[in-house]
Design an enzyme around this catalytic site. Structure first.
Site, PDB file in Angstrom:
ATOM      1  N   GLY A   1      -0.126  -5.178   0.353  1.00 41.08           N
ATOM      2  CA  GLY A   1      -1.275  -5.030  -0.525  1.00 41.08           C
ATOM      3  C   GLY A   1      -1.025  -5.599  -1.910  1.00 41.08           C
TER       4      GLY A   1
ATOM      5  CD  GLU B   1      -3.785  -7.439   1.920  1.00 42.36           C
ATOM      6  OE1 GLU B   1      -4.366  -7.725   2.979  1.00 42.36           O
ATOM      7  OE2 GLU B   1      -3.429  -6.262   1.623  1.00 42.36           O
TER       8      GLU B   1
ATOM      9  CD  GLU C   1       0.478  -6.177   5.152  1.00 48.13           C
ATOM     10  OE1 GLU C   1      -0.188  -6.112   4.115  1.00 48.13           O
ATOM     11  OE2 GLU C   1       1.148  -7.195   5.476  1.00 48.13           O
TER      12      GLU C   1
ATOM     13  CB  ALA D   1      -0.913  -0.004   1.219  1.00 39.61           C
TER      14      ALA D   1
END
Length: 260
Positions: A111, A114, A134, A68
């Site tokens: 992310g 993901e 994370e 992210a």
């Protein structure tokens, strides 16, 4: 074709549309705008452009997506995160009904992993590195990582990756079931394209129903999954593509599926 800033969308070729993440200055970090563009492009591929039968998602030669956009996230408090549109974008990506293949080279983290796990299968280069780091920031995955990763690789490895923040390579990811194939890095996109084109030759109706049935297996009891599969199988009996497929087989020729 629409103009985008954070992604590059190529015209369909042989039924396959290539979408590239395109933030090289930020290692393809997934800011909200990028996710919004991706959701929009996938919506168009799903409902507007009938030439698109399969979508291929890639990053660059050195990074799929590093995670992210931390700077963007840092500017949001709990209320800001609650109001953020990212969950809606993730939901739209998750709901893409056609086959979605991810071609991954280099880092595929946070992310980025993901996002790759939203694809129906992952083709990885030997240099690919996968992880959910994370925890190093005092947070946890927030776009499905704790749920999708354990379904992909099992509890033990998912716990190791999420709780330690460590990475695994392409070969370990292959052994664990996270990726479908491993190739030489320079061949990753080529192999993923070939696989996408193979899928694009099949019946579009059968592709969508097969994907729906497979994904349902993660969310429903076996009895319900079998019922869904049977209903899809019976539905296809009314399609022109089924008739074409059987006739082509009997006539020993390649089928020409139309999605009817």
């Amino acid at each position: 074709m629409m103009a985008y800033r954070d992604i590059q969308v190529d015209p369909p070729r042989n039924g396959v549309q290539l979408i590239r993440l395109n933030r090289p200055e930020a290692h393809n970090a997934l800011r909200t705008a990028l996710l919004g563009e991706l959701a929009e492009a996938l919506a168009a591929a799903a409902t507007v452009d009938e030439q698109v039968r399969v979508v291929l998602l890639s990053g660059s030669e050195k990074v799929f997506a590093a995670g992210a956009d931390i700077k963007e996230m840092a500017a949001l408090d709990a209320v800001g995160l609650w109001k953020d549109r990212r969950p809606q974008h993730w939901k739209a990506i998750r709901g893409f009904p056609k086959p979605l293949i991810a071609a991954v080279n280099g880092y595929c983290l946070g992310g980025g992993l993901e996002l790759a796990m939203h694809a129906d299968c992952i083709i990885a280069g030997e240099d690919a590195r996968f992880g959910q780091p994370e925890i190093n920031l005092g947070i946890i995955p927030g776009a499905g990582g704790t749920q999708r990763l354990v379904r992909a690789v099992g509890k033990s490895l998912a716990m190791k990756l999420i709780l330690s923040g460590e990475f695994i390579g392409a070969r370990e990811a292959l052994a664990a079931g996270l990726v479908a194939e491993v190739t030489q890095p320079e061949l990753t996109l080529k192999r993923a394209t070939a696989l996408a084109e193979t899928m694009a030759e099949k019946s579009p109706i059968a592709l969508r129903l097969a994907k729906e049935a497979i994904l349902a297996s993660f969310e429903t009891p076996l009895s319900q999954g079998l019922e869904l599969e049977r209903k899809a199988f019976l539905f296809l009996a009314a399609s022109a593509d089924r008739r074409e497929g059987i006739e082509a087989f009997l006539e020993k020729r390649p089928p020409k599926f139309t999605g009817q």
